[in-house]
Design a protein around this motif. Structure first.
Motif, short mmCIF file in Angstrom:
data_model
loop_
_atom_site.label_atom_id
_atom_site.label_comp_id
_atom_site.label_asym_id
_atom_site.label_seq_id
_atom_site.Cartn_x
_atom_site.Cartn_y
_atom_site.Cartn_z
N LYS A 28 0.83 -1.20 0.00
CA LYS A 28 0.00 0.00 0.00
C LYS A 28 0.87 1.26 0.00
O LYS A 28 0.58 2.22 -0.70
N ASP A 29 1.96 1.23 0.75
CA ASP A 29 2.88 2.37 0.79
C ASP A 29 3.46 2.66 -0.60
O ASP A 29 3.61 3.83 -0.99
N HIS A 30 3.77 1.61 -1.35
CA HIS A 30 4.26 1.79 -2.72
C HIS A 30 3.19 2.44 -3.59
O HIS A 30 3.48 3.32 -4.40
N LEU A 75 -4.35 -5.33 -4.53
CA LEU A 75 -4.09 -5.20 -3.09
C LEU A 75 -5.35 -5.53 -2.29
O LEU A 75 -5.29 -6.28 -1.31
N LEU A 76 -6.46 -4.99 -2.71
CA LEU A 76 -7.71 -5.24 -1.99
C LEU A 76 -8.14 -6.70 -2.13
O LEU A 76 -8.68 -7.28 -1.17
N ASP A 77 -7.88 -7.32 -3.28
CA ASP A 77 -8.14 -8.75 -3.42
C ASP A 77 -7.25 -9.55 -2.47
O ASP A 77 -7.70 -10.50 -1.82
N ALA A 78 -5.97 -9.17 -2.38
CA ALA A 78 -5.04 -9.86 -1.48
C ALA A 78 -5.46 -9.66 -0.03
O ALA A 78 -5.22 -10.54 0.82
N ASN A 79 -6.05 -8.54 0.27
CA ASN A 79 -6.52 -8.27 1.62
C ASN A 79 -7.67 -9.22 2.00
O ASN A 79 -7.81 -9.59 3.15
N ARG A 80 -8.47 -9.61 1.00
CA ARG A 80 -9.59 -10.52 1.24
C ARG A 80 -9.19 -11.99 1.10
O ARG A 80 -9.80 -12.87 1.71
#
Length: 120
Positions: A28-30, A75-80
């Protein structure tokens, strides 16, 4: 047109507002850093009152916005679902190179030279 009106930046900022697992914070920082480069590039392009220059840079801005949006979606997919983590990492690395390429080109381009790139 949406790259210069803030539509994509607003969408990106909505994705950025989502909380992520601590192990994904680096990704997310990237994406945040890429978004800052994108916002600066948009500012640079819109500060020049020349439609030919704006049109010339529009594709670069669209590509920057596109890879950032895709990075956030992964990123949001990886979060889920952890199975997306590797794809998010790989894609973010590639996206970072694209954003850097385009933002550097925009930052170092002299708008007075846009005619040199015109195909007759």
């Amino acid at each position: 047109r949406h790259v210069t009106t803030g539509t994509y930046l607003n969408l990106i900022n909505e994705y950025n507002a989502e909380e992520v697992k601590p192990e994904l914070q680096g990704l997310k920082d990237h994406l945040v850093a890429m978004t800052q480069r994108y916002a600066k590039a948009v500012e640079t392009v819109t500060a020049v009152d020349d439609s030919a220059y704006g049109d010339f840079m529009a594709r670069r801005l669209v590509e920057m916005a596109g890879v950032i949006v895709m990075g956030y979606l992964l990123l949001l997919d990886a979060n889920r679902n952890d199975s997306f983590k590797r794809s998010a990492e790989v894609y973010t690395n590639l996206a970072q190179a694209e954003v850097t390429k385009h933002s550097d080109f925009i930052a170092n381009f002299n708008p007075a030279e846009v005619a040199m790139y015109k195909v007759d």
